[in-house]
Design an enzyme around this catalytic site. Sequence first.
Site, mmCIF file in Angstrom:
data_model
loop_
_atom_site.group_PDB
_atom_site.id
_atom_site.type_symbol
_atom_site.label_atom_id
_atom_site.label_comp_id
_atom_site.label_asym_id
_atom_site.label_seq_id
_atom_site.Cartn_x
_atom_site.Cartn_y
_atom_site.Cartn_z
ATOM 1 N N HIS A 1 0.810 -1.228 0.000
ATOM 2 C CA HIS A 1 0.000 0.000 0.000
ATOM 3 C C HIS A 1 0.835 1.266 0.000
ATOM 4 O O HIS A 1 0.307 2.363 -0.131
ATOM 5 C CB HIS A 1 -0.929 0.035 1.224
ATOM 6 C CG HIS A 1 -0.215 0.325 2.504
ATOM 7 N ND1 HIS A 1 0.338 -0.665 3.284
ATOM 8 C CD2 HIS A 1 0.058 1.497 3.129
ATOM 9 C CE1 HIS A 1 0.909 -0.121 4.341
ATOM 10 N NE2 HIS A 1 0.769 1.192 4.275
HETATM 11 C C1 UD1 Z 1 -1.980 5.779 5.383
HETATM 12 C C2 UD1 Z 1 -0.705 6.338 6.010
HETATM 13 C C3 UD1 Z 1 0.372 5.280 5.995
HETATM 14 C C4 UD1 Z 1 -0.100 3.996 6.647
HETATM 15 C C5 UD1 Z 1 -1.409 3.553 6.010
HETATM 16 C C6 UD1 Z 1 -1.950 2.380 6.780
HETATM 17 C C7 UD1 Z 1 -0.406 8.751 5.627
HETATM 18 C C8 UD1 Z 1 0.379 9.773 4.906
HETATM 19 N N1 UD1 Z 1 -0.209 7.480 5.236
HETATM 20 O O1 UD1 Z 1 -1.686 5.493 4.023
HETATM 21 O O2 UD1 Z 1 1.485 5.760 6.746
HETATM 22 O O3 UD1 Z 1 0.863 3.026 6.435
HETATM 23 O O4 UD1 Z 1 -2.377 4.613 6.075
HETATM 24 O O5 UD1 Z 1 -2.825 1.609 6.026
HETATM 25 O O6 UD1 Z 1 -1.154 9.071 6.517
HETATM 26 N N2 UD1 Z 1 -8.936 4.637 0.821
HETATM 27 C C9 UD1 Z 1 -10.191 4.116 0.689
HETATM 28 N N3 UD1 Z 1 -10.833 3.671 1.818
HETATM 29 C C10 UD1 Z 1 -10.290 3.743 3.050
HETATM 30 C C11 UD1 Z 1 -9.000 4.282 3.168
HETATM 31 C C12 UD1 Z 1 -8.329 4.733 2.045
HETATM 32 O O7 UD1 Z 1 -10.742 4.042 -0.401
HETATM 33 O O8 UD1 Z 1 -10.931 3.309 4.043
HETATM 34 C C13 UD1 Z 1 -8.229 5.104 -0.400
HETATM 35 C C14 UD1 Z 1 -8.649 6.526 -0.797
HETATM 36 O O9 UD1 Z 1 -8.581 6.631 -2.190
HETATM 37 C C15 UD1 Z 1 -7.521 7.359 -0.208
HETATM 38 C C16 UD1 Z 1 -6.322 6.442 -0.434
HETATM 39 O O10 UD1 Z 1 -6.828 5.131 -0.196
HETATM 40 O O11 UD1 Z 1 -7.386 8.603 -0.828
HETATM 41 C C17 UD1 Z 1 -5.142 6.714 0.455
HETATM 42 O O12 UD1 Z 1 -5.548 6.738 1.817
HETATM 43 P P1 UD1 Z 1 -4.691 7.562 2.882
HETATM 44 O O13 UD1 Z 1 -5.291 7.376 4.214
HETATM 45 O O14 UD1 Z 1 -4.473 8.966 2.423
HETATM 46 O O15 UD1 Z 1 -3.266 6.892 2.806
HETATM 47 P P2 UD1 Z 1 -2.857 5.379 2.958
HETATM 48 O O16 UD1 Z 1 -2.195 4.950 1.704
HETATM 49 O O17 UD1 Z 1 -3.974 4.567 3.470
HETATM 50 N N1 UDP Z 2 -3.727 -5.621 8.750
HETATM 51 C C1 UDP Z 2 -5.009 -6.132 8.865
HETATM 52 N N2 UDP Z 2 -5.650 -6.520 7.712
HETATM 53 C C2 UDP Z 2 -5.084 -6.423 6.488
HETATM 54 C C3 UDP Z 2 -3.772 -5.897 6.391
HETATM 55 C C4 UDP Z 2 -3.128 -5.492 7.547
HETATM 56 O O1 UDP Z 2 -5.541 -6.256 9.975
HETATM 57 O O2 UDP Z 2 -5.733 -6.793 5.495
HETATM 58 C C5 UDP Z 2 -3.047 -5.191 9.993
HETATM 59 C C6 UDP Z 2 -1.690 -5.820 10.214
HETATM 60 O O3 UDP Z 2 -1.814 -7.056 10.883
HETATM 61 C C7 UDP Z 2 -0.982 -4.775 11.060
HETATM 62 C C8 UDP Z 2 -1.552 -3.460 10.532
HETATM 63 O O4 UDP Z 2 -2.764 -3.805 9.864
HETATM 64 O O5 UDP Z 2 -1.325 -4.915 12.422
HETATM 65 C C9 UDP Z 2 -0.597 -2.812 9.573
HETATM 66 O O6 UDP Z 2 -1.239 -1.767 8.936
HETATM 67 P P1 UDP Z 2 -0.814 -1.221 7.503
HETATM 68 O O7 UDP Z 2 0.011 -2.226 6.802
HETATM 69 O O8 UDP Z 2 -2.050 -0.738 6.852
HETATM 70 O O9 UDP Z 2 0.026 0.093 7.881
HETATM 71 P P2 UDP Z 2 1.534 0.356 8.316
HETATM 72 O O10 UDP Z 2 1.877 -0.561 9.427
HETATM 73 O O11 UDP Z 2 2.392 0.186 7.103
HETATM 74 O O12 UDP Z 2 1.527 1.787 8.728
#
Ligand code: UD1
Ligand code: UDP
Length: 353
Positions: A204
Amino acid sequence: MKVFTVVGARPQFIKASVLSRAFLSSNIEEVLVHTGQHYDKDMSDVFFSELSIPSPSYNLAVGGGTHAQNTGRMLEKLEELMVAEKPDCVLVYGDTDSTLAGALAAAKLHIPIAHIEAGLRSFNRRMPEEINRVLTDHMSSLLFSPTEDAKRNLLAEGVSSEKIFVVGDVMYDATVFYSNRATKPSWVDQAGLEIDNFVLCTIHRAENTDSEDRMKNIFSGLADSCIPVILPMHPRTRKKLDSLSMLLPDIVRIVNPVSYLEMNWLEANCKLIATDSGGVQKEAYFHKKFCITMREETEWVELVDKGVNCLVGDSSDLIRSAINSSGFYDFSEFFYGRGDAGIKIVDVLKAYI
Ligand code: UD1
Ligand code: UDP
């Protein structure tokens, strides 16, 4: 004592489950605020119900925008709530846009900030997370670091050692607490998955999803796996992959994001893990699984030094050969505390407030 906790993204709900439980048992009042950064059911609600996290007192419904849009909208709403709630301290986790907004709003109101997961560094300022974590650390009064390495990073940036507490990793607390509740996803048997004979993969990170070349390279490496690859797909990645219209072989099975307890089952029962997630790299170690990290650098350097985590970037050749080879890995040393980070954090907070 009143703690104002800001969460917004999937890994923060998991971390908050540890602290919310510790606050409850210590009779500390917690105002839990969900910024709405993650909003799909399987990216948000499922964690609150499965991990018995108290329902947020407020949901700001800010999500889906650019970094500036999200951070700015959160900032405005958080300031209003902090003024109304008058907390003794604001608690933020990790390095997301919700973390930065929570810390910045509190700093301007002179409310002490406690930062959990302080001191992690990738030393890559192109990552939005690196900016968020550096700024948050430098605004915080209490910095809770998971490792001695993280503390060293803070000291090198001139943070006073009196503010830093190495408490271990709250994600390890969560893994320990929920270890006997791992849940087999309903589709596993139908998919014919064999225990210890599949790759668990998550992708992601913006540096991967925002580059067509990197996405193509990574998926082409995964496509050459000789065992099934299970990929619970983050909505960000799904949107990007759809736009590339890549044809994937059956060996790569894409599923919706799974719940935390399902993820724990998959981590415990896979052969190895391929990821660009920060949290999943550590969970691989907790479950004694080799991890292939599809990034150029990692914050969890001790795992690379130990040879249990291999940085492969977006090289399809490296991904292919890492997945298809096997080896002996040493998981005997432990870096992330004893599963009591949450309790230690509460003790420090009580003494400080
Ligand atoms: C964010 C965090 C990242 C973390 C990740 C965990 C920032 C800068 N990044 O990244 O550090 O590792 O969360 O998963 O805060 N979207 C959906 N539904 C949702 C959530 C997201 O459709 O429930 C889509 C939307 O298009 C959104 C995009 O994902 O614009 C990115 O979501 P965003 O929360 O901005 O960043 P992440 O890539 O999720
Ligand atoms: N995780 C989850 N379901 C998924 C993918 C990840 O519950 O489908 C959990 C995972 O076990 C861990 C956390 O989400 O505890 C990690 O989150 P993510 O990878 O989104 O973010 P990051 O750690 O890179 O910020």
